[in-house]
Design an enzyme around this catalytic site. Structure first.
Site, PDB file in Angstrom:
ATOM      1  N   CYS A  14       5.692   3.583  -4.298  1.00 13.16           N
ATOM      2  CA  CYS A  14       4.631   4.589  -4.244  1.00 13.16           C
ATOM      3  C   CYS A  14       5.095   5.823  -5.008  1.00 13.16           C
ATOM      4  CB  CYS A  14       4.299   4.960  -2.799  1.00 13.16           C
ATOM      5  SG  CYS A  14       2.882   6.087  -2.634  1.00 13.16           S
ATOM      6  N   CYS A  18       4.629  10.764   1.353  1.00 12.71           N
ATOM      7  CA  CYS A  18       3.940  11.339   2.509  1.00 12.71           C
ATOM      8  C   CYS A  18       4.815  11.212   3.748  1.00 12.71           C
ATOM      9  CB  CYS A  18       2.606  10.639   2.729  1.00 12.71           C
ATOM     10  SG  CYS A  18       1.482  10.751   1.314  1.00 12.71           S
ATOM     11  N   CYS A  21       3.776   8.632   6.521  1.00 15.29           N
ATOM     12  CA  CYS A  21       3.465   7.253   6.120  1.00 15.29           C
ATOM     13  C   CYS A  21       4.119   6.250   7.072  1.00 15.29           C
ATOM     14  CB  CYS A  21       3.933   6.994   4.693  1.00 15.29           C
ATOM     15  SG  CYS A  21       3.560   5.316   4.114  1.00 15.29           S
TER      16      CYS A  21
END
Length: 282
Positions: A14, A18, A21
């Site tokens: 990714c 985040c 996550c």
């Protein structure tokens, strides 16, 4: 119940980090090949799957996602992406006709808040607005995915939602999953009452054509049929990931029986809806 809607987390990498996550997959290395992914889609369709949601990680980073979308369409599957938009515009340029739904992840209408959550470097909101406009131009059905945390539960996102015009707004209570986000998510957790407060603040948007789909921690866990990058079903029903044997080795029915999937939760969280390909303008 047959696994009519499946989330295939086909790609671990990714471009964002985040902090909340819960699909970081630190225990997984590698992914299925293109041919094995084709075979997996065929098995899912034969087992009754109607809709395939490509997720990650970030699925648009997968170099053969377009080919999988085309294959899924040939099999008669409704196709969907859950994405932060990383390479979405490039994908739309070549494969828009093979995409029925796109769920774009935006957790705050405030660029600074988004950046603090790890969603981009300060331009994710503007970037996403442009992508929503592009999706509407292609007449692709759109969702907005938002994770509610301590940093955004008091925010009013109504103006942003009106601007991007999603058909469905999926609103998730931030979820802690052992082995995925422990050590990172604790300061972001919120109570059920704080989550309800956010939902209540935005409930009026339903009268304007936006379907709000609120998912508490209780509704989320064990309610999704999920496949990891190695082609195994996995479940978070116990607060951590449990995996089946590889689907390509034992088949869909045997592998699905090895993980917990609560069909009543799937129904209760609104997992079944009109997911056909007809674009509905808002």
């Amino acid at each position: 119940m047959q696994p009519i809607s499946v989330n295939f987390h086909l790609w671990k990498p990714c471009n964002y980090r985040c902090s909340f996550c819960y699909e970081t997959m630190p225990d997984i290395q590698g992914n299925l090949s293109l041919n094995d992914s084709f075979h997996l889609l065929k098995l899912l369709r034969e087992a009754g799957c109607q809709k395939i949601n490509f997720a990650g990680g970030e699925p648009t980073l997968c170099p053969y996602l377009g080919e999988l979308l085309a294959a899924a369409r040939r099999l008669g599957l409704v196709t969907s992406l859950v994405t932060n938009g990383a390479r979405l515009s490039q994908l739309l340029a070549s494969h828009a006709d093979n995409i029925d739904w796109v769920a774009l992840s935006v957790d705050s209408a405030n660029e600074l808040t988004s950046q603090r959550l790890g969603r981009g470097t300060g331009n994710h909101v503007k970037f996403s607005i442009n992508l929503f406009d592009l999706l509407h131009q292609h007449q692709i059905r759109v969702k907005l995915n938002t994770v509610i945390t301590r940093l955004n539960y008091q925010e009013n996102m109504s103006e942003f939602v009106r601007k991007v015009r999603p058909e469905r707004w999926k609103i998730f209570q931030v979820l802690a999953i052992k082995g995925q986000n422990d050590g990172l998510v604790e300061d972001l957790l919120i109570s059920s009452e704080q989550f309800k407060m956010f939902i209540k603040k935005h409930q009026f948007l339903e009268s304007e054509g936006v379907k709000l789909v609120a998912e508490t921690n209780q509704l989320m866990q064990g309610s999704y049929v999920m496949i990891d990058p190695l082609g195994r079903f996995f479940s978070d029903a116990k607060g951590y990931h449990e995996y089946s044997q590889p689907i390509l080795q034992v088949g869909v029915d045997v592998a699905l029986s090895q993980v917990q999937w609560y069909t009543d939760k799937f129904v209760d969280r609104g997992g079944i809806y009109n997911w056909g390909s007809q674009y509905i303008p808002i």
